[in-house]
Design a protein around this motif. Structure first.
Motif, PDB file in Angstrom:
ATOM      1  N   ALA A 199      58.093  93.939 134.737  1.00 43.70           N
ATOM      2  CA  ALA A 199      59.344  94.692 134.812  1.00 43.70           C
ATOM      3  C   ALA A 199      60.146  94.257 136.026  1.00 43.70           C
ATOM      4  CB  ALA A 199      59.070  96.191 134.891  1.00 43.70           C
ATOM      5  N   GLN A 201      62.211  95.580 138.912  1.00 41.69           N
ATOM      6  CA  GLN A 201      62.400  96.856 139.599  1.00 41.69           C
ATOM      7  C   GLN A 201      63.804  96.990 140.156  1.00 41.69           C
ATOM      8  OE1 GLN A 201      60.467  97.855 143.531  1.00 41.69           O
ATOM      9  NE2 GLN A 201      59.294  99.228 142.219  1.00 41.69           N
ATOM     10  N   GLN A 281      62.392  96.589 127.290  1.00 47.77           N
ATOM     11  CA  GLN A 281      63.399  97.508 127.833  1.00 47.77           C
ATOM     12  C   GLN A 281      63.491  97.473 129.354  1.00 47.77           C
ATOM     13  OE1 GLN A 281      61.189  98.263 125.518  1.00 47.77           O
ATOM     14  NE2 GLN A 281      62.090  99.470 123.850  1.00 47.77           N
ATOM     15  N   ASN A 282      62.401  97.095 130.048  1.00 49.34           N
ATOM     16  CA  ASN A 282      62.430  97.108 131.509  1.00 49.34           C
ATOM     17  C   ASN A 282      62.529  95.705 132.104  1.00 49.34           C
ATOM     18  OD1 ASN A 282      59.869  96.096 131.073  1.00 49.34           O
ATOM     19  ND2 ASN A 282      58.797  97.944 131.746  1.00 49.34           N
ATOM     20  N   ASN A 283      63.078  94.774 131.309  1.00 43.49           N
ATOM     21  CA  ASN A 283      63.126  93.372 131.748  1.00 43.49           C
ATOM     22  C   ASN A 283      64.518  92.923 132.185  1.00 43.49           C
ATOM     23  OD1 ASN A 283      60.477  93.354 131.022  1.00 43.49           O
ATOM     24  ND2 ASN A 283      60.674  91.942 129.320  1.00 43.49           N
ATOM     25  N   ASN A 774      68.662 100.822 135.996  1.00 50.03           N
ATOM     26  CA  ASN A 774      68.732  99.695 135.075  1.00 50.03           C
ATOM     27  C   ASN A 774      68.163  99.999 133.704  1.00 50.03           C
ATOM     28  OD1 ASN A 774      69.880  97.678 136.907  1.00 50.03           O
ATOM     29  ND2 ASN A 774      67.964  97.899 138.022  1.00 50.03           N
ATOM     30  N   TYR A 775      67.199 100.907 133.649  1.00 46.14           N
ATOM     31  CA  TYR A 775      66.606 101.274 132.371  1.00 46.14           C
ATOM     32  C   TYR A 775      65.943 102.628 132.529  1.00 46.14           C
ATOM     33  CZ  TYR A 775      62.819  98.949 134.916  1.00 46.14           C
ATOM     34  OH  TYR A 775      61.945  98.548 135.890  1.00 46.14           O
ATOM     35  N   PHE A 779      60.036 103.629 130.815  1.00 50.58           N
ATOM     36  CA  PHE A 779      59.419 102.317 130.655  1.00 50.58           C
ATOM     37  C   PHE A 779      58.861 101.782 131.967  1.00 50.58           C
ATOM     38  CE2 PHE A 779      62.799 102.660 127.454  1.00 50.58           C
ATOM     39  CZ  PHE A 779      62.007 102.624 126.318  1.00 50.58           C
ATOM     40  N   ILE A 780      58.694 102.676 132.953  1.00 46.54           N
ATOM     41  CA  ILE A 780      58.113 102.249 134.228  1.00 46.54           C
ATOM     42  C   ILE A 780      56.593 102.363 134.198  1.00 46.54           C
ATOM     43  CG2 ILE A 780      57.956 102.795 136.684  1.00 46.54           C
ATOM     44  CD1 ILE A 780      60.869 103.643 136.608  1.00 46.54           C
TER      45      ILE A 780
END
Length: 806
Positions: A199, A201, A281-283, A774-775, A779-780
């Motif tokens: 991910a 951050q 989703q967290n990229n 960012n998202y 999704f963390i």
């Protein structure tokens, strides 16, 4: 009712105790009367028996009223849809096995919580109807809602079905508050473990830069194991290159050196791609910066080619001028506030849309950006500004004074029921948008079918809009079989009207049969125009297109996913009948005040204008130029931190034809732009915005040039969310020269903060900072929070439930 011991083994100790008591009573040498000796023995035996029964945990059980159970279903993005469906089935399975006197209810939660059903004897959850946001998990709000919803009688139990990855609220505190109220808590763990997750951050870039300044775009990437990945960088949506990197477990920092030589607004984004990463989703992360230089002016126009003279005039000064169409108007507040002034040229409210108008309002009010609205046939009352953020910003009012008598417009809405969830509410919103755009003298009618073709609102002057709004709010139209009768009703109503401009808007999914050609001929011959809006159509749009083409109107094809744009479309269509606000006759504007905008211009030198849009001056506004009818031609005022000016004629060949060759044309528009420019001094603070668990923290360190702390400052911040919603917060001093404040950050996107220093009741300086979510934080986390789930069960006096053993 029955008696029960919790520790019956302790009763065995009663035998030796009784034996010792009897022996002591028989062998004692104390001289007592016989009756006193036996009374003492009896009392000792009673006390001993009571102690023994207490130690053994004797209980008298009697039946209570049934168990009330609330099931709390986690509907956030971190719960896979398969598990959400399994949780629904689990509720039905448990409910089927409950006792007769037990009752069950359901609460669903995500970003917020909603009551799906109150506790009742029958629980049959075939589907979840309550709608909650899925971008976050607020378990605490669900616990509080269930606790408050329990009936007064009966036992109370909560069953939580969640992965425990809360990112809003405090579930532990909510359970602790529920326990004294007799609520017990069981937990059924959900969620999955996502292995090999990668991910981004954070992407960090400076908020403001000087031209030619070198900086580094810093990227922080997290990984749960060592692996290879690819970073791709973009600037203003243009691909800049990629970099192969090696990731170690935990946080990994990378930098991209950058130099920006041209002033302007720059958006940066970065993506990461790893072979075994299953959560895209967290990229991605984004950031933005603004390079300062000469004052920046944005000219937004319906046709930039027609505004060449105005743009050329502005460029002769020291401005950096950019031009866009209505479609290209910035949709980010960060980009809007990077300009020092914005010109709107002949743009209607529908061209901008409500969301972008809100962002523009915030840029002017909260960040000091200047606004100059230049007229045309698509502006002011004729452009549907009435009741919009544009009207709020401008120094002129779209509601004309009673002495101004203008030709009226009349419009009929033909409303047809849609076949998708929430369709009728969408229809109500669009009709309300059309109503709000009309003036009191204009006429509105609404025709629909709800079993019978009828007028919901007979064609009549709008006047006070409250009653019409109430009727529209209760509108519940059905699936119309044929357009013939409703179109004929609309036609007959408009035919009888004395209005000068007449228009029909048809709202449908395209199913009904079209009206006969003979009726359309009559409509056209009566100079009534027809526009059609097809939404969620599951048939060919041929009929809707034919009606719009034949009726000399416009056809709109709107997908269900874009239904939110319908109010903007209706505002634009409403403007068809608002052209009555346009005055088109030659006149010479008259100067009534010597303002900064008109400095150095001879009041007798103004060439004639050929038209303008009628409006009324707002009470606090300053009036500079007027028409022979005393209507505002040029007015200006202060709006929040920014300045706004309104020129109700145009700057192009239609109405300002005689101005284009005027020797003061350039001076007039340059001085107007100079007056509107942002004037706030830039504050020299060390500021930072950090976002965590749905909350942002603004931290400021204030030090003067000598390095001394600046204490007891009055600092406040205007925080604008990604949707343009604004809140003002005041910073508190937490240490020498240090100030802090917190604010909620529930939405995904960019949060812009204008930090201002207030002195003597006025803004002394300001600084723009920001942060991006960012998202979704769903999704963390890469695995369920078992520790929190276990803690909730222990605090709640319950247990962790095995799904296979309800």
């Amino acid at each position: 009712m029955k008696w029960q011991f919790t520790h019956p083994e302790w009763l065995l100790l009663l035998i030796p105790a009784l034996a010792w008591t009897l022996w002591l009573a028989l062998k004692t040498y104390v001289q007592l009367a016989p009756w006193r000796r036996w009374l003492a023995l009896a009392l000792r035996l009673v006390v001993l028996l009571c102690l023994a029964l207490a130690v053994a945990g004797l209980q008298w059980l009697r039946p209570r009223e049934g168990m009330n159970v609330y099931f709390l279903l986690d509907r956030s993005d971190s719960i896979p849809s398969v598990q959400q469906e399994s949780a629904r089935k689990y509720v039905n399975q448990v409910a089927a096995a409950k006792l007769k006197d037990d009752k069950g209810g359901v609460v669903v939660f995500g970003t917020d919580a909603a009551l799906e059903s109150t506790v009742n004897p029958v629980v049959d959850l075939q589907r979840v109807n309550a709608v909650v946001g899925s971008e976050r998990t607020d378990l605490a709000s669900a616990i509080r809602l269930a606790t408050a919803a329990f009936p007064e009688t009966g036992q109370k139990r909560i069953v939580i079905l969640s992965d425990g990855n809360e990112n809003l609220g405090d579930a532990v505190a909510a359970v602790s508050a529920a326990r004294p109220l007799g609520v017990s808590v069981d937990v059924l763990p959900l969620g999955v473990e996502r292995a090999s997750d990668v991910a981004i951050q954070k992407l960090s870039v400076p908020a403001r830069l000087k031209k030619g300044q070198t900086f580094e775009a810093k990227v922080i990437v997290t990984a749960d194991r060592a692996q290879r990945a690819t970073l791709r960088f973009y600037r203003n949506e243009q691909y800049m290159g990629e970099q192969e990197v090696g990731l170690e477990p935990g946080k990994n920092a990378f930098g991209l050196p950058q130099t920006l030589d041209a002033p302007g607004f720059y958006s940066y984004s970065v993506t990461v791609e790893a072979k075994n990463d299953l959560v895209p989703q967290n990229n991605r992360a984004a950031g933005f910066t603004s390079v300062t230089g000469e004052p920046r002016v944005l000219v937004a126009s319906d046709d930039p080619a027609k505004d060449r003279d105005l743009v050329a005039a502005l460029r002769t000064s020291r401005f950096e001028v950019s031009t866009v169409t209505g479609e290209g108007f910035p949709g980010l507040l960060a980009e809007l506030q990077s300009y020092d002034a914005i010109f709107l040229n002949n743009l209607s409210a529908g061209d901008l849309g409500l969301d972008r108008m809100k962002l523009l309002e915030s840029a002017v009010r909260d960040f000091g950006v200047g606004l100059v609205c230049v007229g045309g046939d698509q502006t002011y009352a004729a452009g549907g500004y009435r009741g919009t953020p544009l009207e709020a910003m401008l120094p002129v009012d779209m509601e004309l004074s009673s002495r101004k008598v203008l030709p009226r417009g009349a419009m009929v809405l033909v409303m047809h029921g849609m076949e998708f969830p929430g369709a009728n509410q969408v229809a109500r919103d669009t009709a309300i948008a059309a109503l709000n755009a009309l003036g009191p003298q204009d006429e509105l009618g609404v025709v629909l079918w709800d079993g019978n073709e009828r007028w919901l609102i007979q064609l009549q002057s709008v006047g006070d809009k409250r009653e019409a709004g109430r009727q529209i709010a209760g509108m519940n139209q059905g699936d119309l079989p044929n357009f013939q009768n409703v179109m004929n009703m609309a036609y007959m109503g408009l035919k009888a009207s004395k209005a000068n401009l007449k228009h029909i808007i048809v709202f449908s999914d395209g199913d009904p049969n079209p009206p006969k050609k003979a009726l359309m001929d009559e409509i056209v011959n009566e100079k009534i125009t027809v526009s059609t809006v097809m939404i969620g159509g599951h048939v060919q749009p041929n009929n809707m297109i034919w009606m719009a083409d034949y009726g000399k109107g416009r056809f709109y094809d709107v997908n269900v996913a874009n239904a939110g744009k319908l109010p903007e479309i209706f505002i634009k269509e409403t403007a068809v009948i608002l052209k009555s606000a346009i005055f088109e006759e030659p006149f010479r504007p008259r100067q009534v005040a010597a303002t900064e905008l008109l400095r150095g211009i001879d009041p007798a030198s103004y060439p004639p204008l050929l038209g303008y849009v009628c409006s009324s001056l707002k009470p606090r506004a300053e009036l500079a130029l007027v028409s022979p009818q005393d209507d505002p031609i040029l007015a200006h005022w202060q709006y929040g931190l920014g300045r706004a000016a309104a020129f109700t004629s145009d700057a192009r060949a239609r109405w300002a034809k005689n101005w284009l060759g005027w020797d003061k044309y350039r001076q007039f528009w340059v001085q107007t732009a100079l007056w509107s420019l942002r004037r706030l001094e830039s504050a020299d603070f060390s500021s930072e915005v950090v976002v965590d668990k749905g909350e942002g923290t603004i931290s400021v360190e204030a030090v003067d040039q000598q390095g001394n702390y600046r204490n007891f400052l009055s600092l406040q911040a205007a925080v604008v969310s990604p949707r343009g919603e604004r809140q003002t917060v005041r910073l508190e001093q937490t240490g020498p020269g240090r100030y802090e404040v917190k604010f909620p950050t529930r939405e995904v996107g960019s949060y812009l903060v204008n930090l201002t220093e207030i002195k003597d009741g006025r803004v002394r300086a300001s600084q723009v900072v920001g942060a991006s979510v960012n998202y979704s934080p769903e999704f963390i986390a890469t695995e369920p929070n078992q520790a929190l789930l276990r803690q909730l069960a222990e605090l709640g006096g319950g247990r962790l439930v095995n799904p296979a053993d309800p």
